[in-house]
Design a protein around this motif. Structure first.
Motif, short mmCIF file in Angstrom:
data_model
loop_
_atom_site.label_atom_id
_atom_site.label_comp_id
_atom_site.label_asym_id
_atom_site.label_seq_id
_atom_site.Cartn_x
_atom_site.Cartn_y
_atom_site.Cartn_z
N VAL A 168 30.20 36.30 50.09
CA VAL A 168 30.17 37.65 49.52
C VAL A 168 31.31 37.82 48.52
O VAL A 168 31.12 38.36 47.42
CB VAL A 168 30.23 38.72 50.63
N ASN A 169 32.50 37.34 48.86
CA ASN A 169 33.64 37.43 47.95
C ASN A 169 33.38 36.69 46.64
O ASN A 169 33.69 37.20 45.56
CB ASN A 169 34.91 36.91 48.61
N VAL A 170 32.82 35.49 46.74
CA VAL A 170 32.52 34.71 45.53
C VAL A 170 31.50 35.45 44.67
O VAL A 170 31.63 35.51 43.45
CB VAL A 170 32.03 33.29 45.89
N ALA A 171 30.48 36.02 45.30
CA ALA A 171 29.46 36.76 44.56
C ALA A 171 30.08 37.96 43.85
O ALA A 171 29.77 38.24 42.69
CB ALA A 171 28.34 37.19 45.49
N ASN A 172 30.96 38.67 44.53
CA ASN A 172 31.61 39.83 43.92
C ASN A 172 32.53 39.41 42.77
O ASN A 172 32.60 40.09 41.74
CB ASN A 172 32.37 40.64 44.96
N GLU A 173 33.22 38.28 42.94
CA GLU A 173 34.06 37.78 41.85
C GLU A 173 33.20 37.35 40.66
O GLU A 173 33.57 37.57 39.51
CB GLU A 173 34.91 36.60 42.34
N ALA A 174 32.06 36.76 40.95
CA ALA A 174 31.14 36.35 39.87
C ALA A 174 30.64 37.58 39.11
O ALA A 174 30.50 37.53 37.89
CB ALA A 174 29.97 35.56 40.44
N LYS A 175 30.39 38.66 39.82
CA LYS A 175 29.96 39.91 39.17
C LYS A 175 31.01 40.40 38.19
O LYS A 175 30.68 40.87 37.10
CB LYS A 175 29.66 40.97 40.24
N GLU A 176 32.29 40.26 38.56
CA GLU A 176 33.37 40.66 37.66
C GLU A 176 33.36 39.83 36.38
O GLU A 176 33.62 40.35 35.30
CB GLU A 176 34.73 40.54 38.36
N VAL A 177 33.05 38.55 36.50
CA VAL A 177 33.00 37.65 35.34
C VAL A 177 31.74 37.89 34.51
O VAL A 177 31.79 37.95 33.27
CB VAL A 177 33.06 36.17 35.79
N LEU A 178 30.61 38.07 35.19
CA LEU A 178 29.32 38.13 34.51
C LEU A 178 28.93 39.53 34.06
O LEU A 178 28.07 39.68 33.18
CB LEU A 178 28.24 37.58 35.44
#
Length: 86
Positions: free
Chosen positions: A20-30
């Motif tokens: 979940v953390n990785v997905a949320n961090e990816a959202k910040e990038v994407l």
């Protein structure tokens, strides 16, 4: 084009928070290029969705209804995968 990223999790999984953390961090990038959806298989609807996709373990990340990662990927792996679909 918006890429749908679904993170299938369960409450009892010790590895799911990392996914979940990785997905949320990816959202910040994407940004708006990715739609991140957390799907806890504790709900019947999410469990049926996981079954329909052939998901056998959590965490699993499906991208546009295709299993992309079993387990929590590294941030760059997830971002690069989504970017390859944009």
């Amino acid at each position: 084009m918006v890429v749908k990223v679904e993170v299938f999790t369960s409450d009892s999984c010790p590895h799911c928070p990392a996914a979940v953390n990785v997905a949320n961090e990816a959202k910040e990038v994407l940004g708006d290029a990715a739609d991140i959806i957390i799907c806890n298989i504790g709900s019947e609807e999410n469990r049926q969705k996981a079954i329909s996709l052939g998901i056998m373990a959590v965490p699993t990340i499906a991208i546009d209804d295709e299993i992309a990662f079993v387990g929590a990927p590294a941030l760059d792996e997830l971002v690069n995968k989504v970017k390859s679909l944009i």
